[in-house]
Design a protein around this motif. Structure first.
Motif, PDB file in Angstrom:
ATOM      1  N   ILE A  12       0.843  -1.200   0.000  1.00  0.00           N
ATOM      2  CA  ILE A  12       0.000   0.000   0.000  1.00  0.00           C
ATOM      3  C   ILE A  12       0.878   1.249   0.000  1.00  0.00           C
ATOM      4  O   ILE A  12       0.586   2.242  -0.677  1.00  0.00           O
ATOM      5  CB  ILE A  12      -0.935   0.005   1.220  1.00  0.00           C
ATOM      6  CG1 ILE A  12      -1.903  -1.186   1.158  1.00  0.00           C
ATOM      7  CG2 ILE A  12      -1.705   1.314   1.302  1.00  0.00           C
ATOM      8  CD1 ILE A  12      -2.841  -1.160  -0.039  1.00  0.00           C
ATOM      9  N   GLY A  13       1.966   1.205   0.754  1.00  0.00           N
ATOM     10  CA  GLY A  13       2.877   2.344   0.821  1.00  0.00           C
ATOM     11  C   GLY A  13       3.468   2.685  -0.540  1.00  0.00           C
ATOM     12  O   GLY A  13       3.561   3.861  -0.918  1.00  0.00           O
ATOM     13  N   VAL A  14       3.877   1.674  -1.298  1.00  0.00           N
ATOM     14  CA  VAL A  14       4.431   1.892  -2.633  1.00  0.00           C
ATOM     15  C   VAL A  14       3.368   2.519  -3.539  1.00  0.00           C
ATOM     16  O   VAL A  14       3.654   3.445  -4.312  1.00  0.00           O
ATOM     17  CB  VAL A  14       4.951   0.568  -3.227  1.00  0.00           C
ATOM     18  CG1 VAL A  14       5.246   0.709  -4.714  1.00  0.00           C
ATOM     19  CG2 VAL A  14       6.210   0.126  -2.492  1.00  0.00           C
ATOM     20  N   THR A  15       2.137   2.019  -3.450  1.00  0.00           N
ATOM     21  CA  THR A  15       1.043   2.567  -4.253  1.00  0.00           C
ATOM     22  C   THR A  15       0.797   4.040  -3.916  1.00  0.00           C
ATOM     23  O   THR A  15       0.572   4.876  -4.801  1.00  0.00           O
ATOM     24  CB  THR A  15      -0.249   1.764  -4.031  1.00  0.00           C
ATOM     25  OG1 THR A  15      -0.027   0.404  -4.419  1.00  0.00           O
ATOM     26  CG2 THR A  15      -1.393   2.329  -4.853  1.00  0.00           C
ATOM     27  N   CYS A  16       0.845   4.375  -2.630  1.00  0.00           N
ATOM     28  CA  CYS A  16       0.673   5.767  -2.208  1.00  0.00           C
ATOM     29  C   CYS A  16       1.752   6.658  -2.832  1.00  0.00           C
ATOM     30  O   CYS A  16       1.457   7.757  -3.312  1.00  0.00           O
ATOM     31  CB  CYS A  16       0.737   5.867  -0.685  1.00  0.00           C
ATOM     32  SG  CYS A  16      -0.706   5.213   0.169  1.00  0.00           S
ATOM     33  N   CYS A  17       2.987   6.189  -2.828  1.00  0.00           N
ATOM     34  CA  CYS A  17       4.086   6.985  -3.382  1.00  0.00           C
ATOM     35  C   CYS A  17       3.913   7.203  -4.879  1.00  0.00           C
ATOM     36  O   CYS A  17       4.165   8.300  -5.395  1.00  0.00           O
ATOM     37  CB  CYS A  17       5.425   6.297  -3.103  1.00  0.00           C
ATOM     38  SG  CYS A  17       5.906   6.300  -1.365  1.00  0.00           S
TER      39      CYS A  17
END
Length: 204
Positions: A12-17
């Motif tokens: 999810i963190g990668v998607t947010c970035c």
């Protein structure tokens, strides 16, 4: 998205970035409050990665399930994306980002000095024998995390090269440190880590 970077997993963190990157390119503006929170998360993440490097990349580290998704706030994958985002942030919001550079640059350089204890020992043992070590140490049990760690440091180096060029001469010494870091990462890059080797090529 800022909340998810602190509290969700690394996927999810990668998607947010990546979403942040798209928004930055589209809007070409950045709110001071949003950037301040982004920097707070980034600095916390880098602090956490020092501990993760020791926990996962030492000779005595337990073998972790490669399918497990780490918390975003303790992920080399997320660090790769967050460090890379500093480049478009600087391009489109230079006046805002420049004021934070005295904090950003030393902390990123500090992250580049973090080394896998198992990898460091393999290199030092090899050099003591008059040899040059290359590749991942066989004592590292978590190969995927190690590869993510190498890629994160490579992307951090690339971002720093972009950030420091064109800055006053006081940052010349940082350029020399980046060259030495890149040479070490060339040695540390796993033989079968295709992604890391691609990043290495682009960095050159």
């Amino acid at each position: 998205m800022l909340y998810l970077l602190r509290h969700d997993n690394e996927e999810i963190g990668v998607t947010c970035c990546k979403t942040f990157a798209d928004l930055t390119r589209g809007m070409r503006t950045l709110n001071e409050e949003v950037f301040a929170e982004y920097m707070s998360i980034l600095l916390t993440l880098h602090d956490n990665l020092k501990q993760l490097t020791v926990e996962a990349l030492s000779e005595e580290s337990p073998e972790l399930d490669p399918n497990t998704s780490l918390p975003a706030i303790r992920s080399f994958k997320v660090a790769t994306e967050m460090d890379f985002l500093l480049v478009p942030f600087l391009q489109f919001n230079r006046s805002l980002v420049v004021t934070h550079l005295p904090t950003i640059i030393p902390r990123l350089l500090e992250f580049l000095e973090v080394q896998s204890p198992a990898q460091l020992k393999a290199r030092e043992d090899s050099e003591a024998m008059g040899e040059i070590w290359a590749g991942m140490a066989p004592t590292i049990k978590n190969a995927q995390i190690y590869t993510d760690y190498v890629v994160a440091q490579l992307k951090c180096t690339s971002s720093l090269v972009f950030i420091v060029r064109g800055l006053p001469e006081q940052y010349d010494a940082e350029g020399e440190k980046l060259v030495l870091t890149m040479l070490r990462l060339f040695q540390d890059c796993p033989a079968l880590a295709i992604t890391a080797r691609k990043v290495n090529s682009y960095s050159k």
